[in-house]
Structures are given as C-alpha cells and as structure tokens.
Design a protein around this motif. Structure first.
Motif, PDB file in Angstrom:
ATOM      1  N   SER B  76       0.832  -1.212   0.000  1.00  0.00           N
ATOM      2  CA  SER B  76       0.000   0.000   0.000  1.00  0.00           C
ATOM      3  C   SER B  76       0.867   1.262   0.000  1.00  0.00           C
ATOM      4  O   SER B  76       0.496   2.282  -0.581  1.00  0.00           O
ATOM      5  CB  SER B  76      -0.964   0.029   1.183  1.00  0.00           C
ATOM      6  N   TYR B 126      -6.460   5.230  -2.816  1.00  0.00           N
ATOM      7  CA  TYR B 126      -6.632   3.809  -2.501  1.00  0.00           C
ATOM      8  C   TYR B 126      -5.445   3.314  -1.652  1.00  0.00           C
ATOM      9  O   TYR B 126      -5.625   2.639  -0.641  1.00  0.00           O
ATOM     10  CB  TYR B 126      -6.755   2.990  -3.793  1.00  0.00           C
ATOM     11  N   LEU B 129      -5.718   4.767   1.911  1.00  0.00           N
ATOM     12  CA  LEU B 129      -6.765   4.131   2.717  1.00  0.00           C
ATOM     13  C   LEU B 129      -6.348   2.718   3.134  1.00  0.00           C
ATOM     14  O   LEU B 129      -6.540   2.310   4.277  1.00  0.00           O
ATOM     15  CB  LEU B 129      -8.081   4.088   1.942  1.00  0.00           C
ATOM     16  N   SER B 130      -5.757   2.004   2.175  1.00  0.00           N
ATOM     17  CA  SER B 130      -5.322   0.641   2.455  1.00  0.00           C
ATOM     18  C   SER B 130      -4.184   0.655   3.494  1.00  0.00           C
ATOM     19  O   SER B 130      -4.116  -0.193   4.380  1.00  0.00           O
ATOM     20  CB  SER B 130      -4.902  -0.010   1.141  1.00  0.00           C
ATOM     21  N   LYS B 132      -3.759   2.967   5.814  1.00  0.00           N
ATOM     22  CA  LYS B 132      -4.359   3.321   7.098  1.00  0.00           C
ATOM     23  C   LYS B 132      -5.039   2.096   7.738  1.00  0.00           C
ATOM     24  O   LYS B 132      -4.887   1.837   8.932  1.00  0.00           O
ATOM     25  CB  LYS B 132      -5.402   4.424   6.854  1.00  0.00           C
ATOM     26  N   LYS B 133      -5.767   1.356   6.879  1.00  0.00           N
ATOM     27  CA  LYS B 133      -6.503   0.180   7.345  1.00  0.00           C
ATOM     28  C   LYS B 133      -5.536  -0.858   7.913  1.00  0.00           C
ATOM     29  O   LYS B 133      -5.738  -1.406   8.990  1.00  0.00           O
ATOM     30  CB  LYS B 133      -7.268  -0.413   6.154  1.00  0.00           C
ATOM     31  N   LYS B 134      -4.449  -1.103   7.165  1.00  0.00           N
ATOM     32  CA  LYS B 134      -3.470  -2.112   7.598  1.00  0.00           C
ATOM     33  C   LYS B 134      -2.720  -1.660   8.845  1.00  0.00           C
ATOM     34  O   LYS B 134      -2.370  -2.482   9.684  1.00  0.00           O
ATOM     35  CB  LYS B 134      -2.494  -2.405   6.458  1.00  0.00           C
ATOM     36  N   SER B 135      -2.464  -0.326   8.959  1.00  0.00           N
ATOM     37  CA  SER B 135      -1.769   0.191  10.155  1.00  0.00           C
ATOM     38  C   SER B 135      -2.620  -0.050  11.391  1.00  0.00           C
ATOM     39  O   SER B 135      -2.106  -0.450  12.429  1.00  0.00           O
ATOM     40  CB  SER B 135      -1.506   1.689  10.060  1.00  0.00           C
ATOM     41  N   ILE B 136      -3.932   0.192  11.293  1.00  0.00           N
ATOM     42  CA  ILE B 136      -4.845  -0.005  12.426  1.00  0.00           C
ATOM     43  C   ILE B 136      -4.852  -1.480  12.809  1.00  0.00           C
ATOM     44  O   ILE B 136      -4.753  -1.844  13.976  1.00  0.00           O
ATOM     45  CB  ILE B 136      -6.273   0.493  12.078  1.00  0.00           C
ATOM     46  N   LYS B 137      -4.878  -2.371  11.769  1.00  0.00           N
ATOM     47  CA  LYS B 137      -4.874  -3.810  12.008  1.00  0.00           C
ATOM     48  C   LYS B 137      -3.598  -4.230  12.746  1.00  0.00           C
ATOM     49  O   LYS B 137      -3.617  -5.032  13.658  1.00  0.00           O
ATOM     50  CB  LYS B 137      -4.959  -4.534  10.654  1.00  0.00           C
TER      51      LYS B 137
END
Lengths: 212, 139
Positions: B76, B126, B129-130, B132-137
């Motif tokens: 990402s 994209y 966002l991806s 950010k999503k993976k960092s939170i995970k």
C-alpha cells in the motif's frame, strides 16, 4: 558503527528525489509565464529539507543531487560561445543548486537535541535559510555567467550581478519562505516525520518498557 | 510473498529499462534563442522513477522476508507513493498544456492527461486508505 545508507534510507532518498522532481515540474508548469528566463515558485526544496532533518546531511545531499540530475536530464539551456562558461552555468543551475539545500542538515543535531518546539523551529529556520541562500547564490553566480556577455539594462538595473540577484531572489525568497512554513507545519503536527525512524521507534519501545 | 517480491523486481526492472531506452531515444538538441536547447521526455523520466520505486520496494520486501519479518504495509505504501507522484506529474502536465495550449492536437492529449490525473489520484487515495486500514490492524 551506524550505517548512513541503510536500504530504507536509500528507498527514502529515491522517493523524495522522485517527489521533488515532480514538484519541481509542477512549479515550472505554472511559473513559466512569470519567469521567462527560468526559475519557479514551488515547494520542491521541502523534499531535501525533510531528508536533511530526518536522515542527515549526506542522504539529503544525495536527494538534491538526484533532483538536479533529473532536472538536467529533462532539458537545459547552454551558452554556445565558450564551453567552460556553458559548463559552469549548467553545473551551477542544475548539478550544484539542489545539493546545496542539503546544508540544512547541519542543523539536524540542534533539531534532535531540542526538547521544546521553539528550539526545533529555530533549527528549521536556520537550516532552511542557510540551504535556501546557498541555492540562491548558486543561481546568482550562474546568472552572472549567463548574462555577462551581452547584458542590456533591464528593470532599470545596469549591473548583471545586481540583476541576477534581483531576478533569482524574486522566486527564491518565496520558495524559501513557503518551504520553511511547510517544514515548520510538519514539525508541529507530525514531529515523528522529521525524526530518524530508528531512533524514534527505539525511544517509543524504551518508554513502553519504562511504563511496564 | 516471495513470488510477489520477484514479480515486483521483474516488473520494476522491465519498466525501468523500457523507460530508459525510450528516454534516450526521445532526446533532442535544438538551437534556441539563447543557445542550445537540449530536451528529453519528462514522461519517460517519471516512468523510470516509478520503475525504480517498484524495484526498491520489492527488494526491501524480499530482504525483510529473508530476515523473517513481513511488512504488510509495503504494497500500500508503494501504491500511495506511485499514485502521489503520478498525480502531481499529470496535474503539472494538465497545467502546462492549459497554459501553452492552442493547437488542435493538444485537446485529445489534454483529455488523456486529465484522465490520467484522476486515475493516479484514485490510486494514491486507494493506497493511503489501504495503508491506514493495515496500520490499524497492525496496532
């Protein structure tokens, strides 16, 4: 011994050089009608400043050198009469100018040691001003070489040196101020972005151990 | 992961070599008002940079894999950076064309550049966002 160029540092150098090149192109696109003899008002210097405070002088020097060489590869004007003058002008305008901005990295130590925002901002102001002024001097010197042959008084200025200083200062001063403002904003809002990642993660993990 | 890394290296290398050869072929020297005006294609320079970035990230991914660490953010990160660089490049192209426009041919090129600007922008968003999503995970 601490390695200056780890693979991550090299990746950052490549990314910021690429970003700096496209930002320079963007600035050139909208500034072309304003500065017909070259030069643009943009924020490409931010890329060198960020690497200078994040990774130090040498990685920033490399970013500047790559940006300059890419700029040179994209196209350049050269004076036809004497080869060494043409060589010096092209070198000063393209190869030397951006690497000089890396001298902001000399204030990395002061930036890292500062515990409060005021100290950090002072380090940014000193570094950005020094780097910007050195770049300006490089363009001024190149302008003198370019214009000295058959200089006609322009804007009521009869000295090529003074004209070169005024012309190059007209776009370099806004560039320095804009870039400095962006770096200060980053230092305020995202200070970890200007801190060396390895030392930052080490400090965070040490703090976490202390908490436990 | 290993096959993705190797695929990245192959893609990056091919892109880089293709762009380098095309850039050398695009080089021209003309006599301008002040002296000699030397020009190469900006498009191939940016393509070379994109190739190099893909190559570098793939090497990082493979080195990390060998050391037993897998960084899920690297893909990402690559999308985000290439999207951002592409967006700024095509935006500059659009501005450049709009300022120096005039001939009929540039209209189709302008539409192409606007399309590419949007595409690169979407790729950048994209990627972000991806990321950010993976960092939170990961947290």
């Amino acid at each position: 011994m601490k390695k200056t160029f780890s693979i991550r540092t090299m990746a950052e150098v490549a990314i910021f050089a690429a970003l700096g090149y496209v930002l320079d192109f963007l600035a050139g696109a909208y500034s072309a009608p304003l500065f017909v003899n070259g030069g643009s008002i943009g924020i490409a210097m931010v890329c060198v400043y960020i690497v200078a405070y994040r990774r130090g002088f040498f990685p920033a020097l490399l970013v500047g050198l790559i940006m300059g060489l890419l700029d040179l590869a994209d196209g350049f004007y050269s004076i036809a009469d004497v080869w060494y003058k043409a060589f010096a002008q092209v070198a000063l305008d393209y190869v030397v100018a951006y690497p000089l901005v890396a001298f902001a990295g000399l204030f990395k130590g002061m930036f890292d040691r500062s515990s409060n925002n005021k100290g950090k901002i002072l380090a940014i102001v000193y570094g950005c001003t020094l780097g910007g002024i050195l770049k300006l001097l490089s363009h001024v010197l190149s302008g003198v070489l370019f214009w000295s042959n058959d200089f006609q008084p322009t804007w009521g200025i009869s000295s090529p040196l003074l004209f070169s200083f005024v012309y190059n200062g007209a776009y370099m001063v806004p560039c320095i101020v804009l870039s400095m403002a962006i770096v200060i904003f980053i230092a305020y809002k995202y200070s970890e972005f200007l801190t060396e990642p390895d030392s930052y993660s080490l400090r965070v993990s040490n703090n976490n151990k202390g908490d436990k | 992961m290993k096959s993705k890394g190797i695929l990245g290296i192959v893609t990056g290398a091919i892109t880089y070599i293709y762009a380098l050869v095309s850039f050398i072929l695009s080089f021209t020297v003309e006599s301008g008002a002040w002296g000699r005006d030397t020009h190469g294609s900006k498009f191939y320079i940016v393509l070379m940079l994109v190739g190099l970035i893909i190559l570098t990230f793939s090497i990082i991914a493979l080195v990390d894999l060998k050391r037993g660490r897998v960084d899920a953010l690297i893909g990402s990160y690559c999308f985000m950076i290439i999207g951002t660089i592409g967006f700024i490049f095509y935006l500059a192209t659009v501005i450049d064309m709009a300022i120096s426009a005039g001939d009929a041919l540039s209209i189709s090129e302008l539409i192409g550049a606007i399309f590419n600007t949007c595409l690169a922008g979407i790729l950048g968003v994209y990627g972000y966002l991806s990321f950010k999503k993976k960092s939170i995970k990961n947290d």
